[in-house]
Design a protein around this motif. Structure first.
Motif, mmCIF file in Angstrom:
data_model
loop_
_atom_site.group_PDB
_atom_site.id
_atom_site.type_symbol
_atom_site.label_atom_id
_atom_site.label_comp_id
_atom_site.label_asym_id
_atom_site.label_seq_id
_atom_site.Cartn_x
_atom_site.Cartn_y
_atom_site.Cartn_z
ATOM 1 N N UNK A 166 -7.343 -0.028 -15.161
ATOM 2 C CA UNK A 166 -6.166 -0.684 -14.593
ATOM 3 C C UNK A 166 -5.441 0.204 -13.599
ATOM 4 N N UNK A 167 -5.288 1.477 -13.944
ATOM 5 C CA UNK A 167 -4.628 2.417 -13.029
ATOM 6 C C UNK A 167 -5.458 2.594 -11.764
ATOM 7 N N UNK A 168 -6.779 2.666 -11.911
ATOM 8 C CA UNK A 168 -7.644 2.826 -10.744
ATOM 9 C C UNK A 168 -7.568 1.603 -9.839
ATOM 10 N N UNK A 169 -7.557 0.411 -10.422
ATOM 11 C CA UNK A 169 -7.465 -0.804 -9.610
ATOM 12 C C UNK A 169 -6.124 -0.880 -8.887
ATOM 13 N N UNK A 170 -5.052 -0.488 -9.565
ATOM 14 C CA UNK A 170 -3.734 -0.478 -8.936
ATOM 15 C C UNK A 170 -3.697 0.524 -7.779
ATOM 16 N N UNK A 171 -4.321 1.688 -7.976
ATOM 17 C CA UNK A 171 -4.358 2.698 -6.917
ATOM 18 C C UNK A 171 -5.157 2.198 -5.716
ATOM 19 N N UNK A 172 -6.278 1.538 -5.969
ATOM 20 C CA UNK A 172 -7.070 0.989 -4.867
ATOM 21 C C UNK A 172 -6.295 -0.089 -4.121
ATOM 22 N N UNK A 173 -5.590 -0.937 -4.855
ATOM 23 C CA UNK A 173 -4.783 -1.976 -4.221
ATOM 24 C C UNK A 173 -3.673 -1.357 -3.369
ATOM 25 N N UNK A 174 -3.008 -0.357 -3.910
ATOM 26 C CA UNK A 174 -1.943 0.299 -3.168
ATOM 27 C C UNK A 174 -2.455 0.996 -1.927
ATOM 28 N N UNK A 175 -3.588 1.668 -2.045
ATOM 29 C CA UNK A 175 -4.150 2.376 -0.901
ATOM 30 C C UNK A 175 -4.600 1.400 0.183
ATOM 31 N N UNK A 176 -5.254 0.307 -0.216
ATOM 32 C CA UNK A 176 -5.712 -0.654 0.785
ATOM 33 C C UNK A 176 -4.527 -1.336 1.464
ATOM 34 N N UNK A 177 -3.462 -1.590 0.714
ATOM 35 C CA UNK A 177 -2.260 -2.175 1.312
ATOM 36 C C UNK A 177 -1.636 -1.216 2.321
ATOM 37 N N UNK A 178 -1.575 0.077 1.946
ATOM 38 C CA UNK A 178 -1.003 1.068 2.858
ATOM 39 C C UNK A 178 -1.828 1.180 4.133
ATOM 40 N N UNK A 179 -3.146 1.176 4.014
ATOM 41 C CA UNK A 179 -4.010 1.251 5.198
ATOM 42 C C UNK A 179 -3.826 0.009 6.064
ATOM 43 N N UNK A 180 -3.751 -1.157 5.438
ATOM 44 C CA UNK A 180 -3.568 -2.394 6.187
ATOM 45 C C UNK A 180 -2.241 -2.386 6.950
ATOM 46 N N UNK A 181 -1.168 -1.998 6.289
ATOM 47 C CA UNK A 181 0.133 -1.960 6.954
ATOM 48 C C UNK A 181 0.155 -0.919 8.063
ATOM 49 N N UNK A 182 -0.530 0.191 7.848
ATOM 50 C CA UNK A 182 -0.579 1.224 8.886
ATOM 51 C C UNK A 182 -1.334 0.720 10.116
ATOM 52 N N UNK A 183 -2.370 -0.063 9.904
ATOM 53 C CA UNK A 183 -3.118 -0.604 11.038
ATOM 54 C C UNK A 183 -2.304 -1.658 11.776
#
Length: 47
Positions: free
Chosen positions: A27-44
């Motif tokens: 669960x923590x790993x999935x949350x981290x992946x979701x957060x990281x992908x969201x951050x990359x998307x917003x940065x782009x």
């Protein structure tokens, strides 16, 4: 990952605690992946 393996060896034979530890780690790993992908998307979007 070593922590999960060590805890798996320390729990009672039924394995319920180890299963919950693994579920929590996943669960923590999935949350981290979701957060990281969201951050990359917003940065782009910004750039």
């Amino acid at each position: 990952m070593q922590y999960v393996v060590i805890c798996f060896l320390c729990w009672k034979p039924d394995g319920q605690g180890a299963t919950m530890d693994l579920a929590m780690a996943m669960g923590v790993a999935m949350f981290a992946l979701f957060g990281a992908s969201t951050a990359v998307f917003l940065h782009q979007l910004k750039g």
